[in-house]
Structures are given as C-alpha cells and as structure tokens.
Design a protein around this motif. Structure first.
Motif, PDB file in Angstrom:
ATOM      1  N   GLU A  99      -9.880  11.522  19.117  1.00 52.20           N
ATOM      2  CA  GLU A  99      -8.947  11.559  17.990  1.00 52.20           C
ATOM      3  C   GLU A  99      -7.706  12.371  18.352  1.00 52.20           C
ATOM      4  N   ARG A 129       1.063   4.098   1.366  1.00 48.75           N
ATOM      5  CA  ARG A 129       1.429   4.771   2.610  1.00 48.75           C
ATOM      6  C   ARG A 129       2.042   3.822   3.638  1.00 48.75           C
ATOM      7  N   SER A 130       2.028   2.559   3.393  1.00 53.75           N
ATOM      8  CA  SER A 130       2.620   1.600   4.333  1.00 53.75           C
ATOM      9  C   SER A 130       4.125   1.809   4.394  1.00 53.75           C
ATOM     10  N   LEU A 134      -1.739   1.627  12.100  1.00 56.90           N
ATOM     11  CA  LEU A 134      -3.187   1.778  11.954  1.00 56.90           C
ATOM     12  C   LEU A 134      -3.955   0.879  12.913  1.00 56.90           C
ATOM     13  N   ARG A 190      -6.883   1.455   4.673  1.00 57.16           N
ATOM     14  CA  ARG A 190      -7.979   2.152   5.347  1.00 57.16           C
ATOM     15  C   ARG A 190      -9.346   1.570   4.982  1.00 57.16           C
ATOM     16  N   LYS A 191      -9.396   0.806   3.917  1.00 53.42           N
ATOM     17  CA  LYS A 191     -10.634   0.114   3.568  1.00 53.42           C
ATOM     18  C   LYS A 191     -10.660  -1.310   4.102  1.00 53.42           C
ATOM     19  N   GLN A 207      -6.441   2.278  15.851  1.00 57.69           N
ATOM     20  CA  GLN A 207      -7.869   1.950  15.833  1.00 57.69           C
ATOM     21  C   GLN A 207      -8.296   1.326  17.154  1.00 57.69           C
ATOM     22  N   TYR A 235       0.882  -1.169   0.000  1.00 60.40           N
ATOM     23  CA  TYR A 235       0.000   0.000   0.000  1.00 60.40           C
ATOM     24  C   TYR A 235       0.916   1.214   0.000  1.00 60.40           C
ATOM     25  N   HIS A 276      -5.784  -1.752   0.073  1.00 61.73           N
ATOM     26  CA  HIS A 276      -6.051  -0.459   0.696  1.00 61.73           C
ATOM     27  C   HIS A 276      -6.258  -0.652   2.200  1.00 61.73           C
TER      28      HIS A 276
END
Length: 209
Positions: A123, A8-9, A110, A34-35, A114, A6, A32
């Motif tokens: 946040e 951004r990884s 991530l 974030r998906k 989460q 990915y 992806h």
C-alpha cells in the motif's frame, strides 16, 4: 438531464462545475466507486467502459468522458464560454485540461491503483506511485501556465483548464501531496470564490461520506 457520478470522482467534479457555471441542473445518480457499483451490468449497459461520469441529455443521448461532456455543455449553453474564441487560445486551454484529464488522472485512478495492488505492490508503494504521478504532472501544468495572466488559468474568467485543475488539486491533497505551486493555488483560490466551484466540491454532494 442526468449525471451519473460519485462525490470523490474528479471527472464527475469537473462536470458538476461546468453545470454550475452554465446555470444548469442535472439529477445526480450515484455509483459508489469503492463498492464497484460502476461495474454493475445495468451501468455497463449505459457506459461499457464502467467509468464515471456518464451524462444523459434531455433528449436521451448518453455521453461519456468528462471533457466531451463539458464541451457538449459549452456548445449547447454557450454562456459563459469555457474556451477562448481564437484557435491558439483554445488549443492551449485544451492542452492544460488534457494534461490533467489524460496524463495525470488516469494513471493514478482507482482502477490503476487496484491493478498495482493486484501485482503485489504494498500500500505504501501504491500511494507513492499516485503521489509521484500527481507531483510530476502538476509540475508540468504549473510551467505551462507560468506566462499566463490570472487570476484564473487563462485570464479573468474560468475555462476548461480551471475545471480540471481544481479537482486535481483536491485529489493531490487526498494522496498527501504537498500542494506547493503558488500559481495553481492562486487559480484554485480564484475559482473557489465562485458558487459553481463551491457547490461542486465533494463534501457538498448528496453522497458525501
């Protein structure tokens, strides 16, 4: 060869740099983050951890964990070497690489962020957690490299350490961290003079957003 990643990884970013330095090409298969595509059953069959990257060799072997993948590439395509010849030098390079890949990155990735949200943190608190982890970790990395000659982390050629430092600095900026380490910035500048580092940045990937 196939690289499952990915844009951004940061772990995928490390492997992209290694491939570039070795003059190797791999087909990129995108998941992806974030998906949640890394949790799809077909990907979990490839990598039960549901993490990126995964790497499939020309012989069909499936490799996981970015540092293991990079060391495989270094052993099968030895030039240019990403680890020094002497045992102490190799240990020092690996220590810096692992300080990033094992102690900084996993604690602010991530999945962890989460989980913090799921536990009820705001946040703002989640972002502050990530920034603090990165700052404390890079403070230590900067000290580990204080007595090492440049322009790269360990001398006049990039090593496994540089492949971890540059993506982590990119990640630091994403979380609003002030990149205030002159030694690390000098390492980054030296690396970004090289096409392998330039071509591996997230913005140049086919899935860049």
């Amino acid at each position: 060869m196939i690289l499952h990643g990915y844009f951004r990884s940061t772990a995928s970013w490390r492997v992209r740099i290694a491939l570039g330095l070795k003059g190797l090409e791999a087909v990129q298969v995108i998941h992806h983050l974030r998906k949640g595509e890394q949790r799809a059953p077909e990907y979990l069959a490839l990598n039960p951890q549901g993490l990126l990257p995964s790497f499939v060799t020309d012989d069909g072997a499936v490799l996981t964990q970015s540092l293991a993948i990079i060391e495989y590439l270094d052993e099968t395509s030895p030039e240019p070497s990403l680890l020094p010849a002497d045992p102490v030098g190799r240990a020092k390079v690996r220590a810096v690489a692992q300080a990033v890949a094992c102690d900084i990155h996993p604690v602010q990735n991530l999945k962890v962020l989460q989980r913090l949200r799921d536990l009820g943190l705001s946040e703002e608190q989640v972002q502050a957690w990530a920034a603090t982890v990165i700052e404390e970790g890079l403070d230590a990395v900067d000290k580990l490299l204080a007595d090492q000659p440049g322009p790269f982390a360990f001398g006049d050629a990039p090593s496994l350490a540089d492949l971890c430092i540059v993506p982590q600095l990119g990640n630091a900026r994403r979380f609003g961290v002030e990149v205030r380490w002159p030694r690390l910035l000098a390492i980054e500048a030296a690396c970004l003079e090289l096409p392998a580092f330039q071509n591996a940045v997230p913005g140049r990937q086919p899935d860049a957003e």
